[in-house]
Design an enzyme around this catalytic site. Structure first.
Site, short mmCIF file in Angstrom:
data_model
loop_
_atom_site.label_atom_id
_atom_site.label_comp_id
_atom_site.label_asym_id
_atom_site.label_seq_id
_atom_site.Cartn_x
_atom_site.Cartn_y
_atom_site.Cartn_z
N ASP A 168 16.78 -0.16 -13.75
CA ASP A 168 15.33 -0.13 -13.97
C ASP A 168 15.01 -0.29 -15.47
O ASP A 168 14.16 -1.10 -15.85
CB ASP A 168 14.78 1.21 -13.43
N GLU A 225 15.18 8.59 -6.49
CA GLU A 225 15.30 8.18 -5.09
C GLU A 225 16.55 8.84 -4.50
O GLU A 225 17.42 9.34 -5.23
CB GLU A 225 15.50 6.66 -5.01
N GLY A 245 4.58 7.17 -11.41
CA GLY A 245 3.62 7.94 -10.61
C GLY A 245 2.46 7.05 -10.19
O GLY A 245 2.11 6.09 -10.88
N LYS A 305 13.11 -3.48 -17.74
CA LYS A 305 12.04 -3.25 -18.72
C LYS A 305 12.47 -3.72 -20.11
O LYS A 305 11.66 -4.27 -20.87
CB LYS A 305 11.66 -1.77 -18.73
N LYS A 353 8.59 -5.00 -12.22
CA LYS A 353 9.50 -5.28 -13.35
C LYS A 353 10.74 -6.04 -12.91
O LYS A 353 11.25 -6.90 -13.61
CB LYS A 353 9.89 -3.98 -14.04
N CYS A 373 0.85 -1.20 0.00
CA CYS A 373 0.00 0.00 0.00
C CYS A 373 0.89 1.24 0.00
O CYS A 373 0.80 2.08 0.88
CB CYS A 373 -0.93 -0.04 1.21
N GLY A 413 4.94 2.21 -17.10
CA GLY A 413 3.80 2.65 -16.28
C GLY A 413 2.47 2.65 -17.01
O GLY A 413 1.98 1.61 -17.45
N ILE A 419 1.59 3.67 -19.90
CA ILE A 419 1.53 3.49 -21.36
C ILE A 419 1.11 2.06 -21.70
O ILE A 419 1.75 1.11 -21.26
CB ILE A 419 2.91 3.76 -22.02
#
Ligand SMILES: NC(=O)c1ccc[n+]([C@@H]2O[C@H](COP(=O)([O-])OP(=O)(O)OC[C@H]3O[C@@H](n4cnc5c(N)ncnc54)[C@H](O)[C@@H]3O)[C@@H](O)[C@H]2O)c1
Ligand SMILES: N[C@@H](CCO)C(=O)O
Ligand code: NA
Length: 445
Positions: free
Chosen positions: A205, A194, A310, A209, A109, A17, A138, A140
């Site tokens: 990252d 971050e 986001g 992907k 991912k 969460c 995200g 898209i």
């Protein structure tokens, strides 16, 4: 094994969460009528697994739904949404859900790129869906278009800007002339990067992907450790200025392509900064936006653009998967299974083939250009263009202080990475060569 009867609610468990999980909960709890209309049955959020019950949360998440017993929650769900991230316990919980017959939607991912095959096999064995639109770029829609819309075509190449943080950083360097550290600090201040920006800046990252995109596009299996990865740490304000001077922008690209026949080739999968011509659609992708440019044999070029990160954008993709998976719970059957029939070999990094732009500072005297060109010819690297800028016409004042130096910009035709590396070493050993100031790949031209 949990199951749903027609008309009765489908039980949804939310694991995690945080940024995304909160927005997924909001979507399910504040939009029940619409979701029911799309699915054909109500969705009931039966619980939200968290690490700490006492943490202050968005009031949209009812406290009585919170639990720290994720396993028990999974066991009473028809559909599990995993948005906790990381490898464990996410992996074990997803396997538990799939083996118990629940459909799973994940945004993870890192887990898919590391342990995807194990998860897909469990989904196939149970005949349930494992959906992951949010894991790549995200909001898209890109996973579904590649998996489904292009299933009757042959994808040859995928070029993606799939990391918003690094796109933001490079964009600020391009538009404001910032150096890398300043731009990263701005990205951190805005909450894109971050405190430890390694996953973004060093390309991890994007590599996850890239592995997922390559696996989907070429019906094969590519894991993150097969992705050649180079981040943006080496990109300087000077590189960005020279890129502009030659009609390019620098982007961190995830590249996946088939080398050779589409049904019997090899795949090259890599993440690295690249010069992209300003005329290419990817060059227009600004700020923290993402875009994926796909070249398919029949469809030709396609571009998918939008927000790659986001809470709300990512939750949009998660909820789309939730609706599809829930719908299939009602109608029966599994959606598209993992497609891996091509089983292409993945080329090692040094075998990748691309164009390069090499920037070389040389003594400005007769014969030097010929010497440099000779070294390229000896290594079988073909020159596309050469541009020489004498120091007095250089873009930066500090360079203009130098005397007797010329800046050579050599752009090659497609060459193997290994040949290029050997060429660069040989050029740098030439007596009149003062410095190789940058070696950048050129993509999208
Ligand atoms: N944030 C984004 O923009 C974005 C975009 C695409 C994909 N994703 C992916 O979505 C997932 C979630 O990302 P996020 O940004 O919401 O992260 P986050 O850190 O905000 O949220 C993750 C939450 O999961 C909780 N959690 C971790 N381990 C847990 C456990 N064992 N039991 C219960 N709760 C646990 C954490 O406490 C945290 O609240 C990640 O896989 C991420 O890669 C995020
Ligand atoms: N850190 C990632 C978030 C989505 O994976 C990005 O900057 O794009
Ligand atoms: Na997506």
């Amino acid at each position: 094994m949990p199951d749903s009867a027609n008309g009765s609610p489908l039980r949804v468990a939310l694991l995690g969460c945080g940024v995304v999980g909160t927005e997924v909960a909001r979507g399910i709890l504040t939009n029940p009528i619409d979701l029911e209309a799309r699915v054909g049955a109500p969705l009931e959020l039966v619980g939200v697994a968290v690490r700490d019950l006492a943490t202050e949360r968005d009031p949209v998440v009812p406290r009585d739904l919170l639990t720290t017993d994720a396993e028990a929650l999974v066991d009473r769900a028809d559909l599990v949404v995993e948005v906790m991230g990381g490898i464990e316990p996410a992996r074990s919980l997803i396997l538990r859900a799939l083996r118990g017959g629940a459909a799973v939607v994940t945004a993870n991912k890192a887990l898919l790129a590391e342990r995807g095959p194990e998860l897909f096999e469990a989904a196939d064995a149970a005949g349930v869906d494992l959906s992951f639109e949010a894991a790549v770029a995200g909001a898209i829609p890109i996973v579904r278009p590649i998996r489904e819309s292009l299933a009757g075509d042959h994808v040859r190449r995928v070029l993606g800007i799939v990391n918003g943080t690094t796109n933001y950083v490079l964009d600020r360097m391009t538009t404001e002339g910032l150096d890398l550290d300043e731009a990263v600090a701005q990205a951190q201040a805005l909450g894109y990067a971050e405190a430890d920006p390694t996953a973004d800046v060093d390309g991890f990252d994007a590599a996850a992907k890239a592995a997922i995109l390559a696996s989907l596009a070429f019906h094969t299996r590519v894991s993150i450790d097969q992705v050649a990865r180079e981040g943006i740490r080496g990109i300087t304000a000077d590189d960005v200025a020279w890129a502009a001077r030659t009609g390019h922008v620098i982007k961190l690209l995830a590249v996946a392509e088939v080398i050779g026949p589409v049904d019997d080739g090899e795949v090259s999968v890599r993440v690295h900064p690249a010069l992209v011509p300003v005329s290419h659609p990817l060059a227009t992708v600004r700020d923290a936006f993402n875009a994926v440019f796909v070249e398919a044999q029949g469809a030709g070029p396609l571009m998918f653009y939008g927000q790659g990160a986001g809470g709300r954008p990512t939750a949009s993709a998660v909820l789309g998967d939730v609706v599809s998976a829930a719908r299939r719970r009602l109608t029966g059957g599994q959606g598209l299974r993992e497609s891996k029939d091509q089983d292409f070999p993945v080329l090692p990094a040094e075998a990748a083939i691309t164009r390069y732009q090499v920037r070389i500072d040389v003594e400005d005297r007769p014969g030097v250009l010929a010497q440099v060109a000779g070294v390229l010819a000896e290594h079988g690297v073909s020159i596309d263009t050469v541009r020489q800028v004498s120091a007095s016409a250089a873009v930066h004042e500090d360079l203009a202080q130098e005397h007797g130096t010329a800046h050579l910009l050599v752009t090659t035709h497609a060459a193997r990475e290994a040949s290029l590396a050997a060429t660069v070493a040989a050029v740098s050993a030439l007596e009149p060569v003062r410095e190789i100031t940058s070696v950048l790949r050129v993509e999208g031209s």
